[in-house]
Design a protein around this motif. Structure first.
Motif, PDB file in Angstrom:
ATOM      1  N   THR A  78       6.140   1.579  -0.550  1.00  0.00           N
ATOM      2  CA  THR A  78       5.021   0.642  -0.603  1.00  0.00           C
ATOM      3  C   THR A  78       3.720   1.442  -0.587  1.00  0.00           C
ATOM      4  OG1 THR A  78       4.923   0.487   1.789  1.00  0.00           O
ATOM      5  CG2 THR A  78       6.305  -1.106   0.660  1.00  0.00           C
ATOM      6  N   GLN A 135      13.430  -4.574   4.863  1.00  0.00           N
ATOM      7  CA  GLN A 135      12.522  -4.840   3.755  1.00  0.00           C
ATOM      8  C   GLN A 135      11.361  -5.714   4.200  1.00  0.00           C
ATOM      9  OE1 GLN A 135      14.335  -6.858   0.493  1.00  0.00           O
ATOM     10  NE2 GLN A 135      12.595  -6.483  -0.839  1.00  0.00           N
ATOM     11  N   ARG A 150       7.486  -4.788   4.075  1.00  0.00           N
ATOM     12  CA  ARG A 150       6.536  -5.601   3.315  1.00  0.00           C
ATOM     13  C   ARG A 150       5.399  -6.052   4.214  1.00  0.00           C
ATOM     14  NH1 ARG A 150       9.353 -10.254   0.894  1.00  0.00           N
ATOM     15  NH2 ARG A 150      10.125  -8.779  -0.660  1.00  0.00           N
ATOM     16  N   ASN A 196       3.041  -3.262   4.971  1.00  0.00           N
ATOM     17  CA  ASN A 196       2.205  -2.970   3.813  1.00  0.00           C
ATOM     18  C   ASN A 196       1.090  -3.996   3.674  1.00  0.00           C
ATOM     19  OD1 ASN A 196       1.562  -1.477   1.510  1.00  0.00           O
ATOM     20  ND2 ASN A 196       2.473  -3.053   0.215  1.00  0.00           N
ATOM     21  N   GLN A 197       1.466  -5.272   3.852  1.00  0.00           N
ATOM     22  CA  GLN A 197       0.447  -6.311   3.742  1.00  0.00           C
ATOM     23  C   GLN A 197      -0.626  -6.141   4.810  1.00  0.00           C
ATOM     24  OE1 GLN A 197       2.986  -9.654   3.814  1.00  0.00           O
ATOM     25  NE2 GLN A 197       3.101  -9.826   1.586  1.00  0.00           N
TER      26      GLN A 197
END
Lengths: 331, 279
Positions: A224, B4, B8, B11-12
């Motif tokens: 990411t 995951q 995620r 990252n957000q």
């Protein structure tokens, strides 16, 4: 062709003389210019040594009188001519620390936004805006801090902080009231706003120096954005980021006008960071023109010598680290 | 699946923080400019540019500090620019791989961010104490000391960017080195060097600390550079900390004038630099 041959044949003697004269003049000018530039380069060195010599010379009476105790005495009394530097040193260090604690993470995140997330067309305008923030003279931050920021803190933020942290043991001393508005914390916050653009623009430049292949490889295996930054960009640029942070720290340590407006100019070390304090540069700016007596003046110059030594070390380390990063990127 | 989700979410969070931080930084720029415009614009009359600084409690303008700042800035640039350009020329042209050059580059970088108040005290020791009084000359020299490192830095950088083929072409037609530098290298690097001088002017036009103990201040009209001279930043400093409303209003107006001048200078400098890049 014939004309040329005729002309050159017509005045061979005068041309010979001219030529050697011209050559001689050129040679003189050439070495003259070379020496001129060399002298100018050496002058830059002389300016720095001049600063050091004049500061040591000016602070000699004070250092002679107080010796090493100047560094750790808190008294600052112009009437009895007792001077100690620890309160301004403490103020300088604490305000700069507050500034770095706030500005470093925010600056790094802005740089992250500018290099990884921002759409191309927005990149330049935002970058320029951040750099304009760096160009605003410090006195503007000072007058803004005094008339707008400090009253705002005093009315809305500080009472709230005091109320929230009141019951917690350590924090209650650190944030003890009353809410003056001006003080160490306010100065630290203004410094944070001032050094933010420096840290941002250097970090952005440093992040941009990461070879795209490295980032692409990481994205390619499914990282990411955050993981790319955390595990590729930051480790690669660590030295440069630290250099940029220290460059910002050098600015914060030496900053004068913005701090002078909002620090409160009180020569004491207080447990609370909301209390008024002073920094080295603010003390000099406030008191130098009014200082009478050689010892008073000399003590103020000794303060500036201390400030210069501290910033010199910080800036030298910063340059060294940025140089190391450049060497690595180049290799 | 859980891993995951964590990735995620992390990252957000990071992206959110980055956007937030950028918004935060830009907010301050907008806030400061808005307050400056709001407070300064109302006082921006013709009188500001035509009248002297007033005694407390009466109306007046900022003519003498504006003139003082302009004159001192001008002299500082006049002293600092040639010195900086010559030093930068040595570093980029003659001694690119010298020991001297790397030492000067290091020292110059230190001077570039040295606390300006220390430079003020240095000039106080060297000029004010020796001459026995504060003077506009001392203020101008203090500003010149700040101009030099900025100009050295940009001159060196810009000359280093000039392609060596240009130099070789000049040398091949028999141009001596000094002429090659003056006629070819300077011309190729001109836009960048002008940018450097503009940035230096932007930097010193807001400097207050080095003027406090050198040029001091002057309530009256004075063209004598041998006497104390008023300057815009020092007057702002004095007036802002005063208890009088008239003076505080003038301080805001002065702050607005300086900021607009500095922003205009740095935008022009940037445009020049961009032009150079595109051609």
């Amino acid at each position: 062709m014939v004309d040329v041959a005729l002309q050159s044949g017509a005045m061979p003697v005068t041309r010979q003389v001219d030529r050697s004269k011209v050559l001689q003049r050129l040679r003189l000018r050439d070495s003259g210019f070379r020496h001129l530039t060399r002298i100018a380069a050496i002058t830059v060195l002389l300016i720095l040594s001049g600063i050091i010599v004049s500061l040591v010379h000016g602070s000699w009476p004070a250092l002679n009188t107080f010796g090493f105790s100047f560094l750790y005495t808190e008294v600052w009394n112009p009437v009895t001519e007792q001077f100690g530097a620890i309160a301004p040193i403490y103020g300088t260090v604490v305000t700069s620390l507050i500034a770095m604690l706030i500005a470093v993470p925010i600056g790094l995140f802005i740089a992250l936004f500018l290099t990884e997330l921002c759409p191309m067309w927005l990149r330049r305008p935002i970058g320029i805006a951040i750099e304009l923030l760096a160009g605003i003279p410090s006195i503007i931050y000072g007058i803004w801090g005094l008339f707008v920021f400090a009253p705002f803190l005093q009315q809305y933020v500080q009472p709230f902080i005091i109320e929230v942290f009141g019951p917690i043991p350590v924090l209650s001393t650190l944030f003890a009231g009353p809410p003056y508005g001006i003080g160490i914390l306010t100065a630290g916050l203004i410094l944070a706003i001032m050094v933010l653009p420096f840290i941002t623009s250097i970090s952005r430049d440093v992040f941009d120096a990461v070879p795209p292949v490295l980032k692409e490889a990481a994205y390619g295996v499914g990282c990411t954005t955050w993981e790319v930054v955390r595990y590729v960009v930051l480790p690669f640029t660590r030295v440069g980021v630290i250099g940029g942070v220290m460059l910002g720290l050098g600015r914060a340590l030496g900053e004068t006008m913005a701090v002078t407006f909002v620090i409160g100019n009180a020569h004491r070390i207080s447990g609370s960071i909301m209390a008024p304090g002073t920094t080295i540069s603010a003390t000099i700016a406030n008191e130098f023109t009014e200082a009478d007596g050689d010892l008073y003046t000399s003590s103020l110059i000794a303060l500036s010598l201390i400030l210069f030594v501290i910033t010199f070390i910080v800036l030298a380390l910063a340059r060294y680290m940025l140089m190391r990063l450049n060497a690595r990127v180049g290799a | 699946m859980a891993l995951q989700d964590t990735r995620r979410r992390r990252n957000q969070l990071a992206i959110g923080l980055a956007i937030g931080a950028t918004g935060f930084g830009l907010t301050w720029l907008v806030l400061i400019l808005a307050v400056l415009l709001w407070n300064g614009f109302s006082g921006l009359t013709l009188a500001v540019f035509t009248e002297m600084t007033p005694p407390p409690g009466s109306a007046g303008g900022l003519l003498n500090p504006i003139m003082g700042s302009l004159v001192m800035t001008f002299i500082a640039v006049l002293i600092g620019t040639p010195l900086g350009i010559l030093a930068g020329t040595y570093m980029a042209e003659y001694g690119r791989y010298d020991k001297l050059t790397s030492v000067v580059r290091f020292i110059n970088d230190i001077l570039l961010s040295a606390p300006s108040i220390v430079i003020g005290l240095f000039i106080y020791e060297v000029m004010v104490v020796q001459m026995g009084h504060f003077s506009g000359w001392a203020g101008a020299v203090a500003l010149a000391v700040i101009v030099v490192p900025v100009v050295v830095r940009t001159t060196e950088d810009m000359l280093t960017l000039v392609p060596d083929t240009l130099r070789e072409a000049a040398a091949s037609i028999g141009l001596p080195r000094s002429l090659m530098i003056q006629k070819v290298a300077y011309r190729a690097a001109r836009a960048g060097m002008v940018t450097g001088v503009l940035l230096a002017v932007a930097r010193i036009s807001g400097e207050t600390a080095p003027l406090l103990f050198t040029a001091l201040n002057n309530q009256f009209w004075s063209t004598d550079m041998n006497a104390p001279v008023a300057s815009l930043p020092v007057v702002i400093f004095q007036f802002a900390l005063s208890p009088y409303d008239d003076w505080q209003q003038l301080a805001w107006t002065g702050a607005l004038i300086i900021t607009l001048a500095v922003l205009a200078l740095s935008i022009i400098a940037r445009l020049l630099a961009a032009q150079r890049k595109s051609t």
